[in-house]
Design a protein around this motif. Structure first.
Motif, PDB file in Angstrom:
ATOM      1  N   ALA A   1      -6.539   1.906  -3.867  1.00  0.00           N
ATOM      2  CA  ALA A   1      -6.957   0.847  -2.964  1.00  0.00           C
ATOM      3  C   ALA A   1      -8.369   1.000  -2.427  1.00  0.00           C
ATOM      4  O   ALA A   1      -8.942   0.030  -1.942  1.00  0.00           O
TER       5      ALA A   1
ATOM      6  N   ASP B   1      -3.837  12.117   1.530  1.00  0.00           N
ATOM      7  CA  ASP B   1      -4.549  11.575   0.363  1.00  0.00           C
ATOM      8  C   ASP B   1      -3.932  12.087  -0.932  1.00  0.00           C
ATOM      9  O   ASP B   1      -3.740  11.321  -1.893  1.00  0.00           O
TER      10      ASP B   1
ATOM     11  N   GLY C   1      -1.514   2.680  -2.420  1.00  0.00           N
ATOM     12  CA  GLY C   1      -2.492   3.224  -1.485  1.00  0.00           C
ATOM     13  C   GLY C   1      -3.338   4.321  -2.103  1.00  0.00           C
ATOM     14  O   GLY C   1      -3.257   4.626  -3.288  1.00  0.00           O
TER      15      GLY C   1
ATOM     16  N   HIS D   1       0.822  -1.212   0.000  1.00  0.00           N
ATOM     17  CA  HIS D   1       0.000   0.000   0.000  1.00  0.00           C
ATOM     18  C   HIS D   1       0.860   1.268   0.000  1.00  0.00           C
ATOM     19  O   HIS D   1       0.340   2.360  -0.232  1.00  0.00           O
TER      20      HIS D   1
ATOM     21  N   ALA E   1      -0.699  10.423  -1.687  1.00  0.00           N
ATOM     22  CA  ALA E   1      -0.894   9.072  -2.223  1.00  0.00           C
ATOM     23  C   ALA E   1      -1.316   9.112  -3.689  1.00  0.00           C
ATOM     24  O   ALA E   1      -0.842   8.318  -4.507  1.00  0.00           O
TER      25      ALA E   1
END
Length: 524
Positions: free
Chosen positions: A145, A319, A141, A137, A322
């Motif tokens: 995911a 976020d 991630g 991840h 990622a």
């Protein structure tokens, strides 16, 4: 006596807990897998018997080592080299069979109708990350995911960065990166002569620089550093995907575990620094820029305002980090491999290289390729579609059933993985004809829909609601790269070229790609 009674109760309690724990482990790693195996076999699906913990991973690793030990001929079926374990399973057990990934069976689906159905039903078939090392991840991630409403939020906020207008504004950044790489190649070619060049590092450089500028608005060296870190992280991630995971393994201080965490820390510092610089500029009333991060941050702030300044409505810095990391890696890897295999195939099939060059010169003349002209490159589009058929960036897509569900005539129990190996479908003579191994761009002369006998047999960028959001950007930027290269250079395979495609998440050349390059007159 009371002390003895307490000790006896404690011992009995411990023994009872040990028995309960042991049964739980047996149920998890033996009874449930055997129950799933029975369910699949009763439906006519075939595969190897379940083996405790490892499943088919040991045999798969052995087949991969054997396949990678020797090159193949350009024009051979690359499935045998890139996915020998899947090829072997299908040959032994049939097209709709299953393999074992640890304690979970994975059904191989080679029926295009079923593959399309599974990809469309994203609410039922989710990303298949279970029973894999959670360290994957670090790369996969965030948006890669999540499911359901969380995924919808990511998609809604990232969509504005991929409109055609935004794409048009980012292409000039890609153009300058291509020109720089081509200039480096031409600098080693003597006037009126030729030079042997391993183009793989140069192609990676094109992608690294262009993705860095178009996604982050940063210079080449800083971008190349990030790409290097992501490439190393992807290699470690691929090793995790192909190894047996047991609870707690991620916490062991192994060399790979420690390195993955170190890579994450370094990437986090570099990427969040870029994000914070842009946020600071935006807070000062300046523009976030025309690059992806600037557009993403702008879209995120607009969504938060739209929802009454509720921060939960938008993406956090974590976020966004990622998302940037995933898009950076995926964009660079996909672009570089597609450009690379296009150059290799055009170097062998020089008649198509000549036709593509003629089209590029006819559309652009002495002008640099631009957005509007790219839309008129029909032959180049046909070539790229055929390259994507033979060398799809991702060899397979896997999903896991979130609940008991029907897929065609098969009952897929919750927790069972379904694998759609597009590379296997792309090489199926029943879908494409007896000339399936041949490089024939004319298959796509009337578009993708009429290229194959059954719709759903061709999905290089996935299919359905979770189709790759950046596929338009990838194709436009790659067409520009090919156009710039074709108007400047001609190429043919070097005698030292070794054809050895290898799967490292994407399909890459194991030993580089040595081509003979020549400068074209009047196109410097």
């Amino acid at each position: 006596m009371e002390v003895m009674g307490f000790k006896l109760i404690a011992i009995l309690g411990f023994v009872g807990y040990a028995i309960y724990w042991l049964y739980g482990m047996l149920d998890l790693y033996w009874f449930r897998p055997k129950k799933l195996e029975k369910c699949l076999r009763e439906q006519g699906l075939k595969g190897n018997p379940y083996r405790l913990l490892r499943g088919d991973l040991y045999e798969s690793a052995k087949l991969l080592r054997e396949a990678h030990s020797k090159p193949i001929q350009l024009g051979d079926n690359i499935v045998k080299r890139t996915m020998p374990e899947v090829y072997n399973s299908v040959q032994s057990h049939g097209k709709n069979s299953f393999m074992w990934i640890g304690r979970f069976p994975k059904i191989t689906v080679t029926d295009p109708t079923l593959a399309k159905d599974a990809l469309v039903r994203h609410a039922t078939f989710h990303k298949s990350f279970h029973d894999l090392d959670p360290l994957i991840h670090i790369l996969f991630g965030g948006m890669g995911a999540v499911e359901g409403e969380e995924w919808a939020k990511y998609r809604k906020i990232t969509n504005p960065a991929f409109t055609l207008e935004k794409l048009k504004s980012m292409l000039p950044l890609f153009q300058s990166s291509c020109i720089d790489a081509v200039n480096k190649w031409t600098s080693v070619i003597p006037e009126g002569g030729a030079a042997e060049v391993d183009v793989w590092p140069g192609v990676e450089s094109i992608s690294a620089t262009s993705i860095s500028t178009s996604l982050f608005g940063i210079g080449g060296e800083e971008g190349k550093k990030i790409v290097g870190l992501l490439k190393e992280l992807a290699n470690h991630t691929w090793e995790k995907v192909n190894s047996v995971y047991f609870p707690g393994k991620r916490f062991l201080p192994t060399k790979s575990n420690l390195r993955m965490r170190a890579l994450d820390r370094e990437l986090r510092v570099k990427i969040t620094d870029i994000i914070n610089r842009k946020l600071k500029a935006m807070q000062a009333g300046e523009s976030g820029g025309a690059d992806f991060v600037g557009l993403l941050l702008e879209s995120n702030l607009n969504e938060i305002k739209l929802q009454g300044n509720q921060k939960s409505a938008g993406l956090s810095i974590e976020d966004i980090y990622a998302v940037c990391k995933l898009f950076y890696w995926a964009g660079q890897d996909t672009s570089s491999t597609l450009v690379l295999w296009t150059l290799v195939l055009l170097s062998k099939h020089t008649e198509w290289q000549d036709r593509a060059r003629e089209e590029v010169l006819q559309v652009f003349g002495d002008k640099m390729p631009d957005y509007d002209g790219i839309n008129h490159l029909k032959i180049v589009s046909m070539i790229l579609n055929e390259v994507l058929r033979l060398y799809p960036p991702l060899a397979e897509l896997s999903k896991v059933a979130s609940e008991d569900t029907l897929l065609g005539k098969y009952l897929i129990p919750a927790g069972v993985q379904v694998m759609m190996p597009q590379i296997l479908l792309h090489y199926d003579p029943e879908l494409w004809g007896d000339d399936v191994l041949e490089f024939k761009p004319e298959r796509f002369s009337e578009g993708i829909m009429k290229a194959t006998k059954i719709q759903g047999a061709y999905f290089p960028f996935s299919f359905g609601p979770r189709m790759c959001i950046g596929n338009n950007f990838a194709l436009y930027s790659i067409k520009m790269a090919i156009a710039i290269i074709l108007r400047t250079l001609s190429s043919e395979l070097s005698p030292s070229y070794v054809h050895a495609p290898i799967r490292r998440v994407t399909v890459q050349p194991q030993y580089g790609a040595h081509l003979i390059l020549r400068r074209l007159k009047n196109h410097n």
